[in-house]
Design an enzyme around this catalytic site. Structure first.
Site: not given
Lengths: 284, 359
Positions: A114, A175, A202-203, A224-225
């Site tokens: 990645k 995040g 992301a996001g 992830n977050t």
């Protein structure tokens, strides 16, 4: 009966058969997850299992990879049996990226990567110029590059030109949990690059946002977050798995087209149809 | 049940870190014949306990950990004041236990972090959090901490405390000397039931307590080190009264005031067993977060950097294992001062029970 032909079982099979193909490898799951920020490694591993993910990202920028000091945790992640997708989080220049990529390949025995080149420290926005330069060199070196990029069509095209076969445009900055901020751009990417696997990276903050991305026709979602920082990461991981599946099958089933006005699906029987459109005005 | 002075049962403690010292102190008070083994020097401890900032903050930690950590933390927080007082009386020196609460602040652009913190706390505590957490506006904040001029919101956790570990650990050592604990420095050991083994041979005890931290990695499956980096700065320009945490989307920063205008700034948490000096990146992250706490910190002097690896299990929970003649306690992770008294009490009970059963 006619509806038997389209039972849930059939449609499930229909969708299950349609695997996600990335760099010649097939995956059943369309949810990719990160391994950072969890309350503990044990909860991380349980969450990865609950998410059903078959590809997981991991970072080694700060763990002094050259001395293998993070070996214990890497082995623990490796035991999940998932395709590892080492990332270059924290790198700002192509040179840094390449050094780290080579180290990752050696440690994890995989040429999947990645690619992250950060252009702004506060919102961790990808640097498109550095990204293209790094991707070109990494592809030459035999890496299977999955670049984390913005939703700019031209940047995405350039990344394809240098040999990336998969693109990972952002929904919103890393995040933030803001969801799909620029749907117009994302829709453009999907329409203009119909045959390129596109993963929203992301996001994403809520399962509904992941489902939305899948409904729009994106191939997968990476996050992830949203899982790691949930009050119950394991249950949230499961929620995202369900949302991604729902979004994907909804896309396959074909969404209805939005209409301009709310309309009852059956006629209101006690009113002549030519008066129905004006009934609301009368009530007012 | 009192243990009579004629047959003093013998206990070996391996590891002279925080939990080892506390246990040696508690058990020698109970008239056990205690021998403390330490691989390094007791006067300059090398363990995580020496690198730590000494915060005792069950609520702030609850957000990142299990409810059990909170429960043990509350127990410890109840023990620390009397233990500190007792140690001060015995040694005639201060350990500087401070029960002044702690503050959480966030910059205007990150204020959702405060909300997230409250929400997580509410979720984990399953209780009305207003009894523990007070939301403050800028003015209320400055009544508590006049130095925090750049903040318009914060949370006050009035139950929390901290202890000056650089005072406590030497005080514990002097008390151990007073109580005739046999101190074996520079003596790496391995532990098994009723037995400690070192270079010169094997020694039998009525019970062995293994609290060697990462030194016990071969014996405890899944025990890992989590690198932590800390800066100590010194300035007369900014005075804080209590630990302050800055909430930020990516960096966790705490600042703990210590005597002589010193402030301990921490701490990174990196999944690595690397013990090499602090990295430039970590220094920048910690110092820029510190600078954003108060610009006058820019002229503070960096007087010390600390690096150590916290011993942690894969679920980040403390580890206690008991078998005949052996108790292992480990995995205190980032919660050493928060958990040590409660765990020491638990171990004390286990050991007492074991030894009495044998007798």
């Amino acid at each position: 009966m006619w509806w038997r032909r389209w039972s849930v079982d059939d449609s499930k099979r229909l969708i299950m058969n349609e695997q996600l193909n990335l760099y010649g490898k097939n995956f059943n799951s369309r949810l990719l997850v990160g391994t950072a920020l969890y309350p503990s490694p044990a909860i991380m591993r349980e969450s990865v299992e609950a998410s059903g993910a078959e590809i997981i990202t991991l970072s080694l920028r700060r763990q002094s990879p050259e001395q293998q000091q993070g070996k214990m945790i890497w082995d623990y992640i490796r035991e999940s049996g998932c395709q590892l997708l080492p990332n270059t989080a924290g790198c700002r220049t192509p040179r840094e990226v390449i050094a780290l990529a080579e180290m990752s390949r050696e440690i994890f025995q995989t040429d999947w990567l990645k690619l992250e080149v950060i252009g702004d420290d506060y919102n961790l926005q990808p640097d498109p110029y550095g990204l293209i330069e790094a991707a070109r060199e990494l592809v030459k070196r035999g890496f299977k590059v999955l670049p984390y990029c913005t939703d700019d069509l031209v940047v995405c095209r350039r990344l394809l030109d240098v040999g990336c076969e998969v693109l990972m445009p952002w929904g919103a900055p890393i995040g933030t949990g803001q969801g799909l901020l620029n749907k117009y751009n994302l829709q453009t990417l999907r329409e203009r690059l119909p045959d390129v696997p596109l993963i929203i990276d992301a996001g994403i903050g809520a399962p509904s946002q992941a489902a939305e991305a899948m409904e729009m026709g994106f191939d997968a979602v990476l996050l992830n977050t949203a899982i790691a920082k949930a009050q119950n990461p394991v249950v949230m991981a499961q929620s995202f798995r369900l949302a991604v599946e729902a979004g994907r099958s909804a896309h396959a089933a074909g969404l209805m087209v939005k209409r301009q006005t709310a309309s009852p699906s059956t006629p209101t029987l006690d009113m002549p149809f030519w008066q129905q459109s004006s009934s609301k005005a009368l009530q007012d | 049940m009192p243990v009579t002075s004629e047959i003093k049962p013998s206990v070996a403690i391996a590891g002279g870190g925080l939990i080892g010292r506390l246990l040696a102190w508690r058990l020698s008070l109970q008239q056990f014949d205690v021998t403390l083994y330490e691989a390094g020097d007791l006067s300059t401890p090398g363990g995580a306990c020496w690198a730590a900032a000494g915060m005792i903050s069950p609520l702030s930690e609850l957000v990142h950990s299990e409810a059990e950590i909170y429960r043990l933390g509350v127990q410890s927080l109840a023990l620390w004041p009397s233990w500190a007082e007792q140690l001060e009386q015995q040694s005639g020196r201060q350990v500087q236990f401070r029960h002044a609460g702690s503050l959480l602040v966030a910059h205007a652009q990150d204020k959702s972090e405060l909300l997230q913190f409250q929400r997580e706390l509410q979720g984990k505590l399953n209780d009305d959090i207003s009894a523990h957490v007070q939301a403050l506006d800028g003015e209320q904040l400055r009544q508590l901490e006049p130095a925090l001029e750049n903040f318009e919101q914060g949370l006050y956790l009035r139950d929390e405390g901290d202890i000056n570990n650089r005072r406590l650990l030497p005080v514990l050592l002097s008390v151990l000397r007073q109580q005739d604990v046999a101190l074996r420095e520079r003596t790496p050991v391995s532990c098994s039931g009723y037995q400690v083994e070192h270079q010169e041979g094997r020694v039998r005890f009525d019970c062995v307590i293994d609290c060697r931290g990462l030194g016990a990695q071969q014996q405890i499956q899944g025990l890992r080190g989590v690198r932590g980096e800390v800066l100590v700065v010194q300035t007369r320009e900014v005075e804080l009264q209590r630990p302050v945490r800055l909430l930020h989307p990516r960096y966790k920063l705490y600042a703990v005031p210590r005597p002589d205008g010193r402030t301990v700034i921490g701490a990174t948490e990196i999944e690595s067993e690397d013990m090499s000096p602090i990295s430039v990146r970590s220094t920048m992250e910690l110092s820029s977060a510190l600078y954003s706490l108060h610009p006058a910190f820019a002229e503070a002097r960096i007087v010390e950097t600390r690096v150590h690896c916290r011993p942690a299990t894969m679920d980040n929970m403390p580890y206690i294992h008991s078998e005949p003649g052996l108790v292992r306690v480990n995995g205190l992770h980032r919660h050493g001062y928060l958990l040590a008294p409660a765990l020491a009490e638990k171990v004390e009970k286990l050991v007492t029970k074991q030894v009495l059963q044998v007798a």
